[in-house]
Design a protein around this motif. Structure first.
Motif, PDB file in Angstrom:
ATOM      1  N   MET A 324       0.808  -1.222   0.000  1.00  0.00           N
ATOM      2  CA  MET A 324       0.000   0.000   0.000  1.00  0.00           C
ATOM      3  C   MET A 324       0.844   1.277   0.000  1.00  0.00           C
ATOM      4  O   MET A 324       0.293   2.373  -0.093  1.00  0.00           O
ATOM      5  CB  MET A 324      -0.940   0.004   1.215  1.00  0.00           C
ATOM      6  CG  MET A 324      -1.884  -1.195   1.283  1.00  0.00           C
ATOM      7  SD  MET A 324      -2.961  -1.311  -0.155  1.00  0.00           S
ATOM      8  CE  MET A 324      -3.992   0.130   0.057  1.00  0.00           C
ATOM      9  N   LEU A 378      -1.814  -7.239   3.331  1.00  0.00           N
ATOM     10  CA  LEU A 378      -1.784  -5.813   2.998  1.00  0.00           C
ATOM     11  C   LEU A 378      -0.546  -5.215   3.653  1.00  0.00           C
ATOM     12  O   LEU A 378      -0.497  -5.050   4.878  1.00  0.00           O
ATOM     13  CB  LEU A 378      -3.057  -5.131   3.498  1.00  0.00           C
ATOM     14  CG  LEU A 378      -4.374  -5.793   3.044  1.00  0.00           C
ATOM     15  CD1 LEU A 378      -5.563  -5.182   3.767  1.00  0.00           C
ATOM     16  CD2 LEU A 378      -4.543  -5.661   1.542  1.00  0.00           C
ATOM     17  N   VAL A 381       0.942  -0.313   5.344  1.00  0.00           N
ATOM     18  CA  VAL A 381      -0.335   0.399   5.448  1.00  0.00           C
ATOM     19  C   VAL A 381      -0.154   1.646   6.311  1.00  0.00           C
ATOM     20  O   VAL A 381       0.504   1.603   7.358  1.00  0.00           O
ATOM     21  CB  VAL A 381      -1.407  -0.524   6.059  1.00  0.00           C
ATOM     22  CG1 VAL A 381      -2.689   0.248   6.355  1.00  0.00           C
ATOM     23  CG2 VAL A 381      -1.671  -1.692   5.118  1.00  0.00           C
ATOM     24  N   VAL A 387      -7.265   0.603   4.273  1.00  0.00           N
ATOM     25  CA  VAL A 387      -7.423  -0.836   4.040  1.00  0.00           C
ATOM     26  C   VAL A 387      -8.807  -1.381   4.381  1.00  0.00           C
ATOM     27  O   VAL A 387      -9.078  -2.548   4.090  1.00  0.00           O
ATOM     28  CB  VAL A 387      -6.366  -1.639   4.830  1.00  0.00           C
ATOM     29  CG1 VAL A 387      -4.988  -1.381   4.283  1.00  0.00           C
ATOM     30  CG2 VAL A 387      -6.442  -1.346   6.307  1.00  0.00           C
ATOM     31  N   VAL A 401      -2.302  -7.482   8.053  1.00  0.00           N
ATOM     32  CA  VAL A 401      -2.057  -6.068   7.789  1.00  0.00           C
ATOM     33  C   VAL A 401      -0.710  -5.698   8.400  1.00  0.00           C
ATOM     34  O   VAL A 401      -0.469  -5.953   9.582  1.00  0.00           O
ATOM     35  CB  VAL A 401      -3.178  -5.189   8.372  1.00  0.00           C
ATOM     36  CG1 VAL A 401      -2.881  -3.710   8.141  1.00  0.00           C
ATOM     37  CG2 VAL A 401      -4.523  -5.560   7.756  1.00  0.00           C
TER      38      VAL A 401
END
Length: 915
Positions: A324, A378, A381, A387, A401
Motif C-alpha cells: 500500500m 496488505l 499500510v 485498508v 495487515v
C-alpha cells in the motif's frame, strides 16, 4: 421481408411478398387456395384469381429454390388445392426467434450460472434477428395482425428475460441499455420499469433508479392504474434497503496467487510465527485480521510473507498481496480503490464488469470471497481507512495487515489482533550473519560480532547491509567494520517511542563505501517518483548514457542499496529512499535530475502513445532536456507493455510534478497516459490524471490545456457512469473552447457529449450532438474530425433504424479515412457499415465485416478482431452459411479465450447451437 438464396438477396414483387407472408404465418400448414385468394384480394378477388394465384405460386417457387426441391408445395388439386411452405425452422427467422426465446427462458428458469450465461446469449441472438417491425411490408394486412401481435409480445418478454439474465450475471450496464430501449417502446410496461430500476440500483445509480419508478407511477396513475409493487420498490431504493446482487461468476473465480516467494533470508521468530498462525484461526462471525507492527527495519514485510507461506494449507482458494506504500517517501500511498481494482483483476473480474464506486467494488470483492478460504496480505499500510475496503470480512478468509502505526481504529472497529515484532534476539542476529558470512568467520571474532549486532540495533535490515559489505570484502576484519558503526545519529523520522534504534550510521557507512559515480546515482534516486525504476529511467535521471550508468547501478545492487525485485526493475527500501532524500538536500543537481526524470517518462509516454494511436491529434510539447533519452518501441505490443509496467510510476510522476511546481509537465503527462487508462479500464486513474491536468493547467493560466483536461475527465466519468459529473466537465470544456474560439476543441467536445447521450440511451440527442460536432469540424476544415464524426453520425442513424442514412454517412467517413490513411478509424467505419448492411444486404454486410477484420488483424487489435469475427459469424449464419459462421465463431472463441474476454461465453453458446 428479406429473402436470400445462395447468400444473394431475392427480389420479390409486392404480390409475391403478400403470398409469402400468408404462407409464413402458417408455415408448415397447408393453406387452402380459396383462403389464400380471399386474403390476397381482401375477399374481393378479380376474375381469374385462381389462375393468377397459380402463376404467383409458380413464380415464388422459382424464386425460392430449384425445381427438384420446391419450397412451396401443392397439396390436393382442383377446388381442394392448398399450398404449404415447406422449409426447415431455422430458415425462417421468426421461427428461430420463437424457438430461441423459449429455450432461453427455460435455461434462465433453471437458475444455474452457466445455463444463465447461455440463456443470455440465446436471447441476445434472438433479439438480434429483429431488423424492424415484424412483417413490415404487409403490416396493414389483416391476416398478419395476430402473428405480429404475438411476435411483439414475445419480443417484449425476450427483452425482459435478456435483461433479467444480464442482471443475474452482474452485467447491469448492458441490462440498462436493453431496458431503456424497451421502455421507450412501451413506457407503461411496469415489469420493464422494475427491472430497469433494479439494474440502475445495482450500478449505484440510485437517484436514476428512483426516478424511473416515479415516472412509471405518474404514467400509470394517469391511466387510473395502481402499481403497489413499483411504489414499494421506489421506497426500498430511496431507503437503500435492497442488497446488491452477488456476481454469478463466483463459482468460476480463478485462484489468485499474488504472494511473493517465501524469503530464503528469513531467520528465527519461531514464537512469533506460531502466534501468528494462532491469530489467523477462525473467529466467531467474521474473518480474523492480524496486525503486524514494529519499528522500521524490523522485518515486518518478510515476517508477513513467511507467515503467509506457513499458513498456505489453511487458505487453498488463493492468496492476495499488495504493497500500500503507506510510508513511501514519494508521499503517494496506494488508494484503496486502486488496490481493490487490482484484487478484482486477480479474481477474474473483467474491466467492463467492475462497478463504478468504491462501495460497490468492495461489495463485489466481498461477494467473490464469500464461501471461500483466501488469505489477504496488505503491506506497508498508513491508516485504517486505507485498508478497510480491502478486508475480506467473510468466514474462512483472513487478512494480515503490516504497518508501522498501531492502527487503533482497526483494532477497535474490526477486531484486528495486534502482533508486534521486536528486534531480533542475539542468537537470531548471529544466525542471520552466519548465513551470509559463514559460521567460521563469526567464530573467529565473537566480540566484533556482538559489536555489530549492538550497533545495528538488532534490526534485520541494518544487519543485512553490514553483512553485504562484509561479504563483498572477505579480507576486512569484522572488528574494523564494527569500529565504523558508531552508536548515535539516526533517521529521526523513523525513531519510534519504543526503541532507540537508528540505522543512519549503517546507511552512511554503506553510502561512503560507494564510488563517486554510484554515490551520486544513489542521491539522485531520491528525485525519482517511485515506486520502482529501470536502467533507462535512471540514465535519464542522471543525464548520462545507459552504458555509463549501468556499472553504478550494479554497484548499488551489490551493496543491497537497491533490489531488483522483478527482472529489469529495481527499487529502494523506503528507509533507504528517505536517506537518499536527506543526502539529496545538499545536492544542487537534484532539481535538474527531477526534471529530467519526469521528462523521460513524459517523452517516452508520448512515443508509446503515438505508436498505439498514430492518428491522434499531436500535443505540442517542448523538446526533452539534454541528457534525457526517450525509449523506443518495436511495435504496439511493446508500447502497451511499457505502459503496463510503468502504470504506478506515471501516477506517482503526476503527483511529484504537481508537488514540485512543475505544472508544465503535469497536463502533458496526463494527456499521454489517458488512452492507456481508457484501453485498460483504469477509469479511476483516468479521472485522477485528468483532474491533475485541470488543476495544473488552471495554475498556469493555460485555458486550452484546461479545456482539454476537462474533456478528458468527462470521458472517464462517462465510463464510470457518473453522467452528471461528465456533463459538467464537458460543459466547462465547451465554455473554455468557445472563449478561445477553438472550433476543433468544441467539435471534439460535442462528439463526446454525443457519446454521453448514447451511453444514457438517448440516441436522438446523441445524433444531434454529433451533427453539431460535424458542423464545427467542417467549419474548421478539420478533416480527421469530419471523418471520425461522420462515422459517429452514421452509427447513431443505424441505432435509430435509419440504415440508409447510416450507410451514406459511414461511406463518406470511410472515403475520408482512407485518404487520411487512418487504419483505426477505417476499421471502425467498416464495422459500422457491417451493422447497417445487416439490415439491408447480408452479403454486403459480410464483405464490410471482412474489411474491418483485416484491418484489426493488421493493427494487432485482438479484442476488436474477436468481436468482429463474432458479428461476421452471426451475419453468415443469418445468410444461411452455417459452416462459415461456425469457422468465424471458432476463431473468435480462440481469441476471446486467449485474452480472457467475457464474451467467450456468448460465442461458446452460439457454437453449441445446432446450426
Amino acid at each position: 421481408m428479406q429473402v436470400t438464396r445462395d447468400q444473394r438477396p431475392v427480389r420479390l414483387g409486392p404480390k409475391l411478398v403478400e403470398l409469402l407472408a400468408v404462407l409464413l404465418v402458417e408455415a408448415g400448414s397447408a393453406v387452402p387456395a380459396s383462403r389464400v385468394v380471399g386474403l390476397l384480394w381482401d375477399q374481393s378477388p378479380p376474375p381469374g384469381a385462381r389462375v393468377t394465384l397459380r402463376s404467383h405460386v409458380s413464380h415464388l417457387r422459382r424464386a425460392l429454390g430449384p425445381a427438384d426441391e420446391p419450397v412451396v408445395v401443392t397439396a390436393g388439386s382442383g377446388v381442394n388445392a392448398a399450398y404449404r411452405l415447406d422449409v426447415a425452422p431455422d430458415v425462417v427467422d421468426h421461427q428461430r426467434f420463437e424457438r430461441w426465446c423459449a429455450e432461453g427462458r427455460r435455461l434462465l428458469d433453471t437458475g444455474e450460472p452457466e445455463l444463465t450465461e447461455r440463456a443470455a446469449a440465446l436471447l441476445d441472438q434472438a433479439l438480434a434477428l429483429w431488423r424492424g417491425p415484424a412483417f413490415a411490408d404487409v403490416a396493414d394486412r389483416s391476416f398478419v395482425l395476430p402473428k405480429v401481435a404475438q411476435l411483439e409480445a414475445t419480443r417484449r418478454a425476450a427483452r425482459r428475460g435478456y435483461a433479467e439474465a444480464l442482471g443475474v450475471l452482474g452485467r447491469h450496464a448492458e441490462a440498462i441499455a436493453q431496458l431503456s430501449g424497451a421502455l421507450v417502446d412501451d413506457p407503461y410496461d411496469e415489469a420493464v420499469r422494475r427491472l430497469l430500476a433494479l439494474a440502475l440500483y445495482a450500478e449505484q445509480r440510485v437517484d436514476e433508479a428512483a426516478e424511473v419508478c416515479r415516472e412509471g407511477l405518474v404514467l400509470l396513475r394517469e391511466r387510473g392504474l395502481d402499481a403497489p409493487e413499483l411504489h414499494e420498490l421506489q421506497r426500498d431504493i430511496l431507503r437503500r434497503r435492497l442488497p446488491l446482487p452477488p456476481p454469478a461468476e463466483r463459482g468460476k473465480m480463478p485462484r489468485p496467487c499474488l504472494l511473493p516467494p517465501d524469503p530464503p533470508q528469513f531467520v528465527g521468530r519461531a514464537d512469533d510465527l506460531e502466534r501468528g498462525r494462532e491469530l489467523l484461526g477462525p473467529t466467531a462471525g467474521g474473518s480474523p485480521v492480524v496486525l503486524v507492527g514494529g519499528p522500521a527495519g524490523v522485518g515486518k514485510t518478510l515476517f508477513a510473507v513467511r507467515l503467509a507461506h506457513t499458513a498456505l494449507d489453511n487458505f487453498p482458494d488463493g492468496q492476495l498481496f499488495v504493497t500500500m506504500r503507506g510510508f513511501d517517501p514519494t508521499g503517494t500511498p496506494v488508494p484503496a480503490g486502486e488496490a481493490l481494482r487490482g484484487f478484482l483483476d486477480a479474481l477474474g473480474v473483467p474491466p467492463d464488469r467492475v462497478p463504478a464506486t468504491l462501495e460497490a467494488q468492495a461489495g463485489l470483492y466481498r461477494s467473490l470471497l464469500a464461501d471461500r478460504r483466501v488469505l489477504v496480505v496488505l503491506d506497508n499500510v498508513r491508516d485504517a481507512e486505507q485498508v478497510r475496503p480491502l478486508l475480506p470480512g467473510a468466514p474462512g478468509c483472513a487478512a494480515v495487515v503490516v504497518s508501522r502505526n498501531q492502527l487503533p481504529g482497526l483494532v477497535v472497529a474490526e477486531g484486528a489482533r495486534p502482533l508486534r515484532l521486536a528486534p531480533l534476539s542475539g542468537s537470531e542476529c548471529r544466525e542471520l550473519l552466519a548465513r551470509r558470512l559463514g559460521a567460521a568467520r563469526l567464530a573467529g571474532e565473537p566480540a566484533a560480532v556482538e559489536a555489530i549486532i549492538d550497533a545495528c540495533g538488532r534490526l534485520p535490515l541494518a544487519l543485512a547491509i553490514v553483512a553485504a559489505r562484509a561479504a563483498a570484502h572477505p579480507e576486512f576484519k569484522l572488528s574494523a567494520l564494527a569500529e565504523e558503526l558508531p552508536p548515535g545519529g539516526g533517521l529521526d523520522a523513523f525513531t519510534g517511542g519504543d526503541t532507540s534504534t537508528d540505522v543512519r550510521a549503517v546507511f552512511s557507512w554503506s553510502y561512503h563505501g560507494l564510488t563517486p559515480a554510484a554515490a551520486r546515482l544513489f542521491r539522485l534516486l531520491a528525485a525519482h517518483p517511485g515506486p520502482d525504476f529501470t536502467l533507462a529511467a535512471v540514465a535519464s535521471l542522471a543525464g548520462e548514457p545507459a552504458d555509463r550508468v549501468r556499472p553504478a547501478l550494479r554497484e548499488l545492487a551489490a551493496a543491497h542499496l537497491v533490489v531488483e525485485h522483478v527482472p529489469g526493475r529495481l527499487l529502494l527500501h523506503d528507509l533507504l529512499r528517505m536517506y537518499a532524500a536527506e543526502l539529496g538536500r545538499e545536492d544542487a543537481g537534484l532539481p535538474a535530475a527531477r526534471r529530467r526524470g519526469l521528462e523521460h517518462y513524459l517523452h517516452t509516454a508520448l512515443v508509446a502513445d503515438r505508436i498505439l494511436w498514430p492518428h491522434r491529434d499531436p500535443l505540442g510539447v517542448s523538446p526533452a532536456a539534454a541528457g534525457v533519452a526517450a525509449e523506443g518501441f518495436a511495435d504496439r505490443a511493446a508500447a502497451l507493455a511499457w505502459f503496463d509496467a510503468e502504470h504506478a510510476v506515471l501516477l506517482a510522476g503526476l503527483d511529484l510534478a504537481a508537488r514540485c511546481g512543475l505544472d508544465g509537465h503535469v497536463w502533458p503527462l496526463a494527456w499521454a497516459a489517458t488512452n492507456f487508462f481508457a484501453r485498460r479500464g483504469h477509469w479511476s486513474d483516468w479521472v485522477r490524471a485528468g483532474q491533475a491536468g485541470v488543476a495544473a493547467a488552471r495554475r498556469q493560466g493555460d485555458r486550452a490545456a484546461e479545456a482539454e483536461a476537462h474533456r478528458t475527465v468527462g470521458g472517464a466519468y462517462v465510463r464510470l457512469h457518473r453522467f452528471d459529473a461528465a456533463r459538467e466537465h464537458y460543459q466547462q470544456a465547451l465554455e473554455l473552447f468557445a472563449r478561445l474560439g477553438d472550433l476543433v476543441g468544441q467539435g471534439y467536445t460535442y462528439r463526446s457529449l454525443g457519446w454521453l447521450c448514447e451511453q444514457q440511451g438517448d440516441i436522438g440527442e446523441a445524433l444531434r450532438q454529433d451533427q453539431r460536432a460535424l458542423e464545427l469540424f467542417q467549419r474548421a476544415d478539420h478533416e480527421r474530425g469530419v471523418a471520425s464524426t461522420l462515422n459517429s453520425v452514421g452509427w447513431c442513424h443505424a441505432l435509430l433504424g435509419d440504415h440508409d442514412q447510416a450507410i451514406v454517412h459511414c461511406r463518406r467517413s470511410l472515403a475520408l479515412l482512407e485518404r487520411l490513411g487512418d487504419p483505426v478509424g477505417m476499421a471502425g467505419a467498416w464495422d459500422s457499415l457491417g451493422y447497417a448492411y445487416r439490415h439491408r444486404d447480408l452479403r454486403q454486410a459480410i464483405s464490410c465485416y471482412r474489411e474491418a477484420l483485416t484491418l484489426y488483424q493488421r493493427l494487432g487489435d485482438r479484442p476488436n478482431e474477436a468481436i468482429t469475427l463474432r458479428y461476421l459469424g452471426e451475419t453468415q449464419h443469418a445468410a444461411g452459411d452455417s459452416d462459415a459462421a461456425r469457422r468465424s465463431w471458432r476463431r473468435s472463441l480462440d481469441i476471446f479465450t486467449e485474452i480472457e474476454h467475457p464474451d467467450a461465453a456468448r460465442v461458446r453458446a452460439l457454437l453449441s447451437e445446432d446450426l
